[in-house]
Write a protein that holds these residues in place. Sequence first.
Motif, PDB file in Angstrom:
ATOM      1  N   ARG A  69       0.855  -1.196   0.000  1.00 18.12           N
ATOM      2  CA  ARG A  69       0.000   0.000   0.000  1.00 18.12           C
ATOM      3  C   ARG A  69       0.885   1.238   0.000  1.00 18.12           C
ATOM      4  O   ARG A  69       2.014   1.206   0.472  1.00 18.12           O
ATOM      5  CB  ARG A  69      -0.951   0.009   1.193  1.00 18.12           C
ATOM      6  N   TRP A  70       0.356   2.334  -0.554  1.00 17.88           N
ATOM      7  CA  TRP A  70       1.060   3.612  -0.513  1.00 17.88           C
ATOM      8  C   TRP A  70       0.825   4.243   0.851  1.00 17.88           C
ATOM      9  O   TRP A  70      -0.249   4.108   1.434  1.00 17.88           O
ATOM     10  CB  TRP A  70       0.548   4.562  -1.591  1.00 17.88           C
ATOM     11  N   ARG A  71       1.814   4.983   1.350  1.00 16.98           N
ATOM     12  CA  ARG A  71       1.635   5.687   2.625  1.00 16.98           C
ATOM     13  C   ARG A  71       0.674   6.857   2.470  1.00 16.98           C
ATOM     14  O   ARG A  71      -0.028   7.222   3.403  1.00 16.98           O
ATOM     15  CB  ARG A  71       2.988   6.209   3.137  1.00 16.98           C
ATOM     16  N   GLU A  72       0.681   7.474   1.296  1.00 15.86           N
ATOM     17  CA  GLU A  72      -0.229   8.577   0.991  1.00 15.86           C
ATOM     18  C   GLU A  72      -0.828   8.332  -0.378  1.00 15.86           C
ATOM     19  O   GLU A  72      -0.227   7.642  -1.202  1.00 15.86           O
ATOM     20  CB  GLU A  72       0.525   9.916   0.983  1.00 15.86           C
ATOM     21  N   ASP A  73      -1.981   8.925  -0.633  1.00 15.56           N
ATOM     22  CA  ASP A  73      -2.631   8.723  -1.929  1.00 15.56           C
ATOM     23  C   ASP A  73      -1.864   9.379  -3.073  1.00 15.56           C
ATOM     24  O   ASP A  73      -1.819   8.859  -4.178  1.00 15.56           O
ATOM     25  CB  ASP A  73      -4.062   9.267  -1.910  1.00 15.56           C
ATOM     26  N   SER A  75       1.510  10.555  -2.963  1.00 18.17           N
ATOM     27  CA  SER A  75       2.957  10.382  -3.062  1.00 18.17           C
ATOM     28  C   SER A  75       3.436   9.282  -2.131  1.00 18.17           C
ATOM     29  O   SER A  75       2.763   8.919  -1.173  1.00 18.17           O
ATOM     30  CB  SER A  75       3.688  11.692  -2.751  1.00 18.17           C
ATOM     31  N   GLN A  76       4.639   8.799  -2.438  1.00 15.72           N
ATOM     32  CA  GLN A  76       5.246   7.739  -1.632  1.00 15.72           C
ATOM     33  C   GLN A  76       6.743   7.992  -1.552  1.00 15.72           C
ATOM     34  O   GLN A  76       7.420   8.090  -2.581  1.00 15.72           O
ATOM     35  CB  GLN A  76       4.999   6.372  -2.278  1.00 15.72           C
ATOM     36  N   TRP A 106       2.696   8.952 -13.201  1.00 18.88           N
ATOM     37  CA  TRP A 106       3.570   9.167 -12.054  1.00 18.88           C
ATOM     38  C   TRP A 106       4.844   9.879 -12.481  1.00 18.88           C
ATOM     39  O   TRP A 106       5.168   9.940 -13.666  1.00 18.88           O
ATOM     40  CB  TRP A 106       3.936   7.835 -11.384  1.00 18.88           C
ATOM     41  N   ARG A 116      10.698  11.005  -3.855  1.00 18.58           N
ATOM     42  CA  ARG A 116       9.330  10.497  -3.776  1.00 18.58           C
ATOM     43  C   ARG A 116       8.800  10.128  -5.157  1.00 18.58           C
ATOM     44  O   ARG A 116       9.140  10.757  -6.159  1.00 18.58           O
ATOM     45  CB  ARG A 116       8.399  11.540  -3.146  1.00 18.58           C
ATOM     46  N   ASN A 124      -3.712  11.378  -7.699  1.00 17.14           N
ATOM     47  CA  ASN A 124      -3.310  10.279  -6.828  1.00 17.14           C
ATOM     48  C   ASN A 124      -2.429   9.298  -7.584  1.00 17.14           C
ATOM     49  O   ASN A 124      -2.502   9.193  -8.822  1.00 17.14           O
ATOM     50  CB  ASN A 124      -4.539   9.525  -6.302  1.00 17.14           C
ATOM     51  N   LEU A 125      -1.627   8.562  -6.834  1.00 20.29           N
ATOM     52  CA  LEU A 125      -0.892   7.444  -7.421  1.00 20.29           C
ATOM     53  C   LEU A 125      -1.897   6.359  -7.819  1.00 20.29           C
ATOM     54  O   LEU A 125      -2.998   6.298  -7.263  1.00 20.29           O
ATOM     55  CB  LEU A 125       0.103   6.879  -6.398  1.00 20.29           C
TER      56      LEU A 125
END
Length: 198
Positions: A69-73, A75-76, A106, A116, A124-125
């Motif tokens: 899962r991504w930590r944030e929608d 960015s990662q 991306w 990042r 969003n990613l």
Amino acid sequence: MILTEVAAVPATALPVRAFAGHLRLGTGFADDGSQDVVLELYLRAAMAAIEARLGRVLLARSFVWTVERWREDTSQALPVAPVRLIESVMLADAEGNETAVDALAWSLLRDAQRPRLVGRFGRNLPRIPRGGSATVRLVAGFGAVWDEVPGDLQQAVFLLAAHYYEIRAEAGTPAGWIPFGVLALIEAYRATRIGGMS
């Protein structure tokens, strides 16, 4: 999260002769390169220890990074720096079927401390399927040749490798212990991490 090194640094990229000079090993008729394998071993060990402590890659090489899962929608944060290139982003479903993510979805946000992967144009990613994963192929490192590694990190590697070389027959040194001089040289490169991989 799993980070895998695709290929080790080639022996030709390692500064074995320069390290031998640092150790002041003899040269001339007796210098037949018989110590090169040992010197390479300690250089690799020192590089690995410094890279692990800093989250930085010294000599450029390819990695594969897998997350569920991504930590944030949007960015990662990437697990290593500096990232030179993101080659691809793949999504896999719960059954392991992979799909390549369009490179227009991306981009790489370059940063010396925390590069990042970000969604383009503020989007969003790509969503990771339930029970699936995302795999990012990337190239990280200061450069492909030793001269592109910052001088203070070069010196830190030599000092730590020399330490390993000098204590190779001794017992009693605590595992993971790093000499103060090495710590002083690498301190400026330590990333401040608040809240883990944010």
